[in-house]
Design a protein around this motif. Structure first.
Motif, PDB file in Angstrom:
ATOM      1  N   GLU A 196      -5.975  -6.754  -8.639  1.00 58.11           N
ATOM      2  CA  GLU A 196      -5.008  -5.658  -8.543  1.00 58.11           C
ATOM      3  C   GLU A 196      -3.740  -6.117  -7.835  1.00 58.11           C
ATOM      4  OE1 GLU A 196      -6.794  -2.327  -6.691  1.00 58.11           O
ATOM      5  OE2 GLU A 196      -8.201  -1.924  -8.328  1.00 58.11           O
ATOM      6  N   GLU A 197      -3.900  -6.949  -6.820  1.00 60.68           N
ATOM      7  CA  GLU A 197      -2.731  -7.461  -6.116  1.00 60.68           C
ATOM      8  C   GLU A 197      -1.899  -8.362  -7.021  1.00 60.68           C
ATOM      9  OE1 GLU A 197      -1.870  -6.439  -3.035  1.00 60.68           O
ATOM     10  OE2 GLU A 197      -3.531  -5.069  -3.403  1.00 60.68           O
ATOM     11  N   PHE A 254       0.847  -1.193   0.000  1.00 62.12           N
ATOM     12  CA  PHE A 254       0.000   0.000   0.000  1.00 62.12           C
ATOM     13  C   PHE A 254       0.882   1.242   0.000  1.00 62.12           C
ATOM     14  CE2 PHE A 254      -2.224  -3.332   2.410  1.00 62.12           C
ATOM     15  CZ  PHE A 254      -3.299  -3.546   1.552  1.00 62.12           C
ATOM     16  N   SER A 284     -10.150  -5.243   1.881  1.00 63.68           N
ATOM     17  CA  SER A 284     -10.925  -4.514   0.878  1.00 63.68           C
ATOM     18  C   SER A 284     -10.231  -4.430  -0.488  1.00 63.68           C
ATOM     19  CB  SER A 284     -11.210  -3.093   1.376  1.00 63.68           C
ATOM     20  OG  SER A 284     -10.003  -2.374   1.581  1.00 63.68           O
ATOM     21  N   ARG A 285      -9.002  -4.871  -0.595  1.00 67.61           N
ATOM     22  CA  ARG A 285      -8.317  -4.719  -1.871  1.00 67.61           C
ATOM     23  C   ARG A 285      -8.792  -5.773  -2.882  1.00 67.61           C
ATOM     24  NH1 ARG A 285      -2.237  -6.388   0.148  1.00 67.61           N
ATOM     25  NH2 ARG A 285      -2.658  -8.574   0.674  1.00 67.61           N
ATOM     26  N   ASP A 286      -8.669  -5.427  -4.136  1.00 69.21           N
ATOM     27  CA  ASP A 286      -9.087  -6.296  -5.238  1.00 69.21           C
ATOM     28  C   ASP A 286      -7.994  -7.334  -5.492  1.00 69.21           C
ATOM     29  OD1 ASP A 286      -9.992  -7.482  -7.509  1.00 69.21           O
ATOM     30  OD2 ASP A 286     -10.216  -5.643  -8.679  1.00 69.21           O
ATOM     31  N   ARG A 334      -7.391  -2.676   4.914  1.00 72.60           N
ATOM     32  CA  ARG A 334      -6.944  -2.472   3.535  1.00 72.60           C
ATOM     33  C   ARG A 334      -6.707  -3.807   2.824  1.00 72.60           C
ATOM     34  NH1 ARG A 334      -5.849   2.517   1.834  1.00 72.60           N
ATOM     35  NH2 ARG A 334      -6.117   4.159   3.369  1.00 72.60           N
ATOM     36  N   ILE A 335      -6.202  -4.763   3.550  1.00 71.03           N
ATOM     37  CA  ILE A 335      -5.991  -6.073   2.936  1.00 71.03           C
ATOM     38  C   ILE A 335      -7.334  -6.714   2.584  1.00 71.03           C
ATOM     39  CG2 ILE A 335      -5.177  -8.415   3.397  1.00 71.03           C
ATOM     40  CD1 ILE A 335      -2.907  -7.196   5.041  1.00 71.03           C
ATOM     41  N   ARG A 349      -0.001  -6.174  -9.309  1.00 73.38           N
ATOM     42  CA  ARG A 349       1.116  -5.542  -8.596  1.00 73.38           C
ATOM     43  C   ARG A 349       2.265  -6.534  -8.435  1.00 73.38           C
ATOM     44  NH1 ARG A 349      -1.619  -3.881  -4.701  1.00 73.38           N
ATOM     45  NH2 ARG A 349      -1.965  -1.774  -5.471  1.00 73.38           N
TER      46      ARG A 349
END
Length: 270
Positions: free
Chosen positions: A206-207, A139, A201-203, A198-199, A210
């Motif tokens: 997207e991870e 993040f 709710s993240r897509d 945050r972990i 990344r």
């Protein structure tokens, strides 16, 4: 020989005596009492002064109003305390839920990131430590977001300095630190809550993308053998050249000598 003296009659009185004679021969006054001496002279008592300290609008009323106001203030305070308690319980339940939603491996990553960047080991991290700790978890937040997190979850460093210095291991607090009122610190628990939210709710895609960028540092749009070799070396994995090439050949659907983004996402999403 007695001499007879004739007296002149008394002049009539210019006022009314008001003395009346009752059947019993007594005089009746204007007050209604039977007395031989009172005259019909009425006395008007001065208007009763209302003492502001007594009566309906005095101390009784003022005291009652004051008691009512005090009761209202107390009721408002109790309601504020109740709302704060409900909000605190809701926030704590939310934090527990966010942490429970993580896997054991993810919780270990969060704790490891905090411990790694808590340089003075005082169980709190500052602005710079928070920024790099979150970046280590994937993040990369701008300065405004980091400051907002500290404003909403942080505590003043000055309020913790003495206690944390006493609790920290010897020799870890030798470096000078700024402890002014504007410096805010984040506790381990608050960091766990922020990172867990945050972990959760993240897509996932997207991870994955990344992670793809961590391999494809040159932005070629694919991962080749050289990329795998570099990452394996950084991770301390002693993979042979044949093993690396076999991984590329297995997933190189188009025969381009590497794994593109779509193929990489498909591998990770399984």
């Amino acid at each position: 020989m007695a001499t007879s003296t004739t007296h002149q009659p008394f002049p009539s009185r210019p006022y009314t005596s008001g003395l009346g004679r009752t059947a019993g021969g007594q005089q009746q006054t204007a007050f209604g009492a039977n007395t031989p001496y009172n005259t019909q002279t009425t006395f008007n008592a001065p208007p009763q002064q209302q003492n502001p300290g007594y009566g309906p609008s005095g101390v009784g009323a003022a005291g009652g109003a004051g008691a009512t106001t005090q009761q209202q203030r107390e009721a408002q305070r109790l309601e504020r305390d109740r709302q704060e308690r409900v909000e605190r319980e809701r926030r704590e339940a939310e934090e527990r839920g966010a942490l429970d939603a993580l896997s054991e491996e993810q919780r270990e990553e969060v704790n490891e990131a905090f411990s790694l960047f808590d340089l003075d080991k005082d169980a709190h991290i500052d602005y710079h430590e928070l920024k790099v700790a979150l970046k280590a978890l994937g993040f990369d937040l701008p300065k405004s977001d980091i400051l907002a997190l500290l404003q909403s979850h942080g505590v003043p460093a000055s309020s913790l300095n003495n206690n944390t210095r006493n609790q920290a291991p010897p020799g870890t607090n030798d470096r000078p630190t700024f402890v002014g009122p504007s410096r805010l610190l984040l506790s381990r628990q608050a960091f766990q809550h922020i990172a867990a939210q945050r972990i959760s709710s993240r897509d996932p895609q997207e991870e994955i993308l990344r992670a793809f960028e961590l391999f494809d540092t040159d932005n070629k749009g694919r991962i080749d053998v050289q990329d795998l070799r570099r990452v394996a070396r950084e991770l301390g994995e002693g993979l042979q050249e044949e093993e690396l090439q076999a991984m590329i050949d297995e997933f190189d659907i188009r025969g381009e000598g590497g794994i593109d983004r779509d193929a990489f996402v498909g591998i990770c999403m399984g």
